[in-house]
Design a protein around this motif. Structure first.
Motif, short mmCIF file in Angstrom:
data_model
loop_
_atom_site.label_atom_id
_atom_site.label_comp_id
_atom_site.label_asym_id
_atom_site.label_seq_id
_atom_site.Cartn_x
_atom_site.Cartn_y
_atom_site.Cartn_z
N LYS A 131 3.92 21.13 -14.28
CA LYS A 131 4.04 20.97 -15.45
C LYS A 131 5.97 22.08 -15.24
O LYS A 131 6.30 21.36 -15.92
N LYS A 176 -1.77 21.73 -11.79
CA LYS A 176 -1.58 21.10 -12.76
C LYS A 176 -0.02 21.83 -13.26
O LYS A 176 0.85 21.18 -13.83
N GLU A 177 -0.18 23.32 -13.69
CA GLU A 177 -0.01 24.54 -13.91
C GLU A 177 1.53 24.37 -13.34
O GLU A 177 2.96 24.06 -14.13
N THR A 213 2.62 15.69 -16.57
CA THR A 213 2.14 16.70 -16.64
C THR A 213 0.80 15.30 -17.13
O THR A 213 -0.35 15.51 -17.60
N SER A 214 0.93 13.80 -16.30
CA SER A 214 0.04 13.30 -15.92
C SER A 214 -0.04 12.82 -14.41
O SER A 214 0.98 12.92 -14.24
#
Length: 271
Positions: free
Chosen positions: A263, A259-260, A268-269
């Motif tokens: 980004k 997830k990072e 981010t979703s």
């Protein structure tokens, strides 16, 4: 020549030819087969396979497989371009096909030729689950795992030939062949294969997240896979793949990192 010498000979040759770099890990890899040699063979075998099997083209599931594959491979290209590897995929010819077969499996040939069997779709349980499997298969192609397996197999054969040439006594040669066959398989080839599967899990998690798919779903998929298997699996050290429990543990730990990474690409979703 002692058995140890044969292993040493194979290892040294491996070091000499380990000249390619995995862009996702930055590590040198054992691969001395160029894309120009491997890809045409893989493409021909893939076309032959499709011609001999029931390929589904127009239903919703087949279209979903193609859609997910395109999103994942596009995310991989975005990552490669952003990290200094423009043109890395120039020889790839991505193709995603769904084959009617109850086998719970999917696979990828070098150069981006991917097949899903309909038998794995219930385990996927939707588009995000398909993305987990697709990310894993695309990662195999990105990391040249097929060519690496070919390279390792060649070195294994070289070691066997060297031993048989060097050992003159028939009884000793037989003992060598038995020991070498088991030792090179359990001690080298199977761990090599498991390392590829683990690497594909991690790379796949990262690129599925960049494509906008929730990496948390990866561990959930492998829980379903474990339930499907019902505890029937070989010991990990005798398998080409990590155990379901190992994969669940790894994927759970890596999901926040994926997830990072997403980004960095404005994602981010997740779906």
């Amino acid at each position: 020549m002692k058995v140890r010498s044969c292993y040493f000979f194979a290892a040294m040759l491996g070091l000499l030819v380990s000249c390619k770099v995995n862009p996702f890990t930055g590590k040198k890899v054992l691969n001395f087969y160029p894309n120009s040699q491997v890809f045409p063979m893989a493409f021909a075998e893939y076309d032959e396979f499709l011609g001999q099997n029931n390929v589904l083209k127009d239903n919703a599931e087949a279209k979903m497989i193609t859609k997910v594959g395109q999103r994942i491979s596009s995310a991989a290209e975005r990552w490669l371009n952003a990290n200094g590897y423009p043109g890395y995929l120039k020889d790839y010819q991505w193709e995603y096909n769904l084959v009617k077969d109850a086998t719970v499996n999917a696979w990828c040939m070098p150069g981006g030729k991917i097949v899903f069997y309909t038998g794995i779709l219930p385990i996927c349980d939707g588009e995000t689950g398909v993305a987990v499997v697709m990310g894993h298969e695309v990662a195999h192609a990105l990391a040249d795992h097929g060519a690496q397996r070919m390279s390792a197999g060649t070195l294994q054969q070289i070691g066997a030939v060297a031993g048989n040439i060097a050992i003159q006594d028939p009884q000793s040669r037989n003992m060598f062949n038995q020991a070498y066959g088991i030792g090179s398989s359990v001690g080298v080839m199977l761990p090599f294969s498991r390392s590829h599967e683990t690497e594909a899990d991690r790379i796949g998690l990262q690129i599925m997240a960049i494509a906008g798919y929730n990496p948390d779903e990866a561990a959930a998929l492998w829980r379903r896979m474990k339930e499907k298997a019902g505890g029937q699996a070989p010991a990990e050290f005798l398998s080409t793949h990590p155990s379901n429990d190992t994969r669940i543990q790894n994927l759970t730990a890596w999901a926040p990192q994926a997830k990072e990474e997403a980004k960095k690409f404005g994602v981010t979703s997740f779906q």
